[in-house]
Design a protein around this motif. Structure first.
Motif, PDB file in Angstrom:
ATOM      1  N   VAL A  21       0.844  -1.198   0.000  1.00 12.85           N
ATOM      2  CA  VAL A  21       0.000   0.000   0.000  1.00 12.85           C
ATOM      3  C   VAL A  21       0.878   1.245   0.000  1.00 12.85           C
ATOM      4  N   GLY A  22       1.943   1.243   0.789  1.00 14.04           N
ATOM      5  CA  GLY A  22       2.855   2.386   0.841  1.00 14.04           C
ATOM      6  C   GLY A  22       3.519   2.661  -0.497  1.00 14.04           C
ATOM      7  N   ILE A  23       3.919   1.607  -1.191  1.00  6.20           N
ATOM      8  CA  ILE A  23       4.564   1.778  -2.491  1.00  6.20           C
ATOM      9  C   ILE A  23       3.581   2.356  -3.502  1.00  6.20           C
ATOM     10  N   ILE A  24       2.358   1.849  -3.504  1.00  7.67           N
ATOM     11  CA  ILE A  24       1.349   2.344  -4.450  1.00  7.67           C
ATOM     12  C   ILE A  24       1.027   3.806  -4.166  1.00  7.67           C
ATOM     13  N   ILE A  25       0.832   4.145  -2.900  1.00  3.78           N
ATOM     14  CA  ILE A  25       0.533   5.531  -2.544  1.00  3.78           C
ATOM     15  C   ILE A  25       1.733   6.425  -2.843  1.00  3.78           C
ATOM     16  N   GLY A  26       2.933   5.917  -2.590  1.00  2.00           N
ATOM     17  CA  GLY A  26       4.144   6.689  -2.891  1.00  2.00           C
ATOM     18  C   GLY A  26       4.275   6.995  -4.372  1.00  2.00           C
ATOM     19  N   ALA A  27       3.962   6.013  -5.216  1.00  3.53           N
ATOM     20  CA  ALA A  27       4.032   6.246  -6.668  1.00  3.53           C
ATOM     21  C   ALA A  27       3.011   7.294  -7.089  1.00  3.53           C
ATOM     22  N   ALA A  28       1.804   7.201  -6.541  1.00  2.83           N
ATOM     23  CA  ALA A  28       0.775   8.194  -6.871  1.00  2.83           C
ATOM     24  C   ALA A  28       1.175   9.570  -6.356  1.00  2.83           C
ATOM     25  N   PHE A  29       1.754   9.619  -5.157  1.00  2.00           N
ATOM     26  CA  PHE A  29       2.199  10.885  -4.581  1.00  2.00           C
ATOM     27  C   PHE A  29       3.292  11.500  -5.446  1.00  2.00           C
ATOM     28  N   GLY A  30       4.186  10.655  -5.968  1.00  2.00           N
ATOM     29  CA  GLY A  30       5.247  11.150  -6.845  1.00  2.00           C
ATOM     30  C   GLY A  30       4.684  11.785  -8.105  1.00  2.00           C
ATOM     31  N   LYS A  31       3.647  11.196  -8.666  1.00  2.00           N
ATOM     32  CA  LYS A  31       3.020  11.767  -9.861  1.00  2.00           C
ATOM     33  C   LYS A  31       2.368  13.107  -9.536  1.00  2.00           C
ATOM     34  N   ILE A  32       1.747  13.187  -8.373  1.00  2.50           N
ATOM     35  CA  ILE A  32       1.105  14.444  -7.962  1.00  2.50           C
ATOM     36  C   ILE A  32       2.165  15.540  -7.817  1.00  2.50           C
ATOM     37  N   VAL A  33       3.268  15.211  -7.162  1.00  2.88           N
ATOM     38  CA  VAL A  33       4.322  16.211  -6.955  1.00  2.88           C
ATOM     39  C   VAL A  33       4.950  16.610  -8.280  1.00  2.88           C
ATOM     40  N   THR A  34       5.166  15.651  -9.173  1.00  8.09           N
ATOM     41  CA  THR A  34       5.725  15.983 -10.486  1.00  8.09           C
ATOM     42  C   THR A  34       4.804  16.936 -11.235  1.00  8.09           C
ATOM     43  N   SER A  35       3.509  16.669 -11.178  1.00  5.68           N
ATOM     44  CA  SER A  35       2.545  17.554 -11.822  1.00  5.68           C
ATOM     45  C   SER A  35       2.562  18.937 -11.176  1.00  5.68           C
ATOM     46  N   LEU A  36       2.631  18.977  -9.846  1.00  2.00           N
ATOM     47  CA  LEU A  36       2.683  20.254  -9.123  1.00  2.00           C
ATOM     48  C   LEU A  36       3.915  21.055  -9.528  1.00  2.00           C
ATOM     49  N   VAL A  37       5.059  20.384  -9.557  1.00  2.00           N
ATOM     50  CA  VAL A  37       6.304  21.084  -9.882  1.00  2.00           C
ATOM     51  C   VAL A  37       6.295  21.575 -11.322  1.00  2.00           C
ATOM     52  N   SER A  38       5.952  20.687 -12.270  1.00  2.00           N
ATOM     53  CA  SER A  38       6.036  21.090 -13.673  1.00  2.00           C
ATOM     54  C   SER A  38       4.930  22.048 -14.091  1.00  2.00           C
ATOM     55  N   GLY A  39       3.751  21.960 -13.459  1.00  2.00           N
ATOM     56  CA  GLY A  39       2.644  22.802 -13.886  1.00  2.00           C
ATOM     57  C   GLY A  39       2.386  24.025 -13.050  1.00  2.00           C
ATOM     58  N   VAL A  40       2.832  24.019 -11.789  1.00  2.00           N
ATOM     59  CA  VAL A  40       2.500  25.128 -10.890  1.00  2.00           C
ATOM     60  C   VAL A  40       3.744  25.869 -10.392  1.00  2.00           C
ATOM     61  N   ILE A  41       4.765  25.144  -9.994  1.00  2.17           N
ATOM     62  CA  ILE A  41       5.927  25.792  -9.357  1.00  2.17           C
ATOM     63  C   ILE A  41       6.929  26.323 -10.385  1.00  2.17           C
ATOM     64  N   MET A  42       7.291  25.495 -11.369  1.00  2.00           N
ATOM     65  CA  MET A  42       8.334  25.895 -12.312  1.00  2.00           C
ATOM     66  C   MET A  42       7.935  27.042 -13.245  1.00  2.00           C
ATOM     67  N   PRO A  43       6.683  27.146 -13.718  1.00  2.00           N
ATOM     68  CA  PRO A  43       6.360  28.285 -14.589  1.00  2.00           C
ATOM     69  C   PRO A  43       6.591  29.653 -13.937  1.00  2.00           C
ATOM     70  N   PRO A  44       6.154  29.893 -12.684  1.00  2.00           N
ATOM     71  CA  PRO A  44       6.467  31.199 -12.082  1.00  2.00           C
ATOM     72  C   PRO A  44       7.966  31.419 -11.874  1.00  2.00           C
ATOM     73  N   ILE A  45       8.686  30.342 -11.526  1.00  2.00           N
ATOM     74  CA  ILE A  45      10.143  30.484 -11.355  1.00  2.00           C
ATOM     75  C   ILE A  45      10.773  30.845 -12.694  1.00  2.00           C
ATOM     76  N   GLY A  46      10.336  30.173 -13.751  1.00  2.00           N
ATOM     77  CA  GLY A  46      10.837  30.493 -15.093  1.00  2.00           C
ATOM     78  C   GLY A  46      10.504  31.918 -15.489  1.00  2.00           C
TER      79      GLY A  46
END
Length: 133
Positions: A21-46
């Motif tokens: 369960v931890g591995i599955i949730i961790g993988a999903a959490f990683g996708k959420i963070v990747t989406s957050l970083v690439s779509g929300v955090i990096m554009p304003p920094i750029g």
């Protein structure tokens, strides 16, 4: 015990299921963070850095020739991955810190001392009598 029974016992243990369960949730959490970083955090920094899109940052080592693609070092993707990692590591750190503080609160609760057995009471009385003599 047969091999199938041993495997069943192993697979159904709480630790294995919890880990899965931890591995599955961790993988999903990683996708959420990747989406957050690439779509929300990096554009304003750029934008703050002059309109730079980090995913496009690269060094061309050899230009494309005909059907042969260009040879590039995509350091922008690396920067984005570092930001992803930093956010995930910080989130996990905060989660572990919260769990540890809950464990400390549980450990801090004093447990009521166990009631002495009849043998312990008798030995205590004998000790006290010997001390008084």
């Amino acid at each position: 015990m047969g091999m199938m029974q041993e495997f069943k016992t192993f697979a159904v243990k709480g630790n294995v299921v919890d880990m899965a369960v931890g591995i599955i949730i961790g993988a999903a959490f990683g996708k959420i963070v990747t989406s957050l970083v690439s779509g929300v955090i990096m554009p304003p920094i750029g934008l703050l850095l002059g309109g730079v899109d980090f995913s496009d940052l690269q060094v061309v080592l050899k230009e494309a020739v005909g059907e042969t693609p260009a040879v590039v070092i995509s350091y922008g993707a690396f920067i984005q991955t570092l930001v992803d990692f930093t956010i995930i590591a910080f989130a996990i750190f905060m989660m572990v810190k919260g769990i540890n503080s809950l464990k400390k609160k549980e450990e801090a609760k004093p447990a009521s001392p166990p009631k002495p057995t009849a043998e312990e009471v008798l030995l205590t009385e004998i000790r006290d009598l010997l001390k008084s003599k």
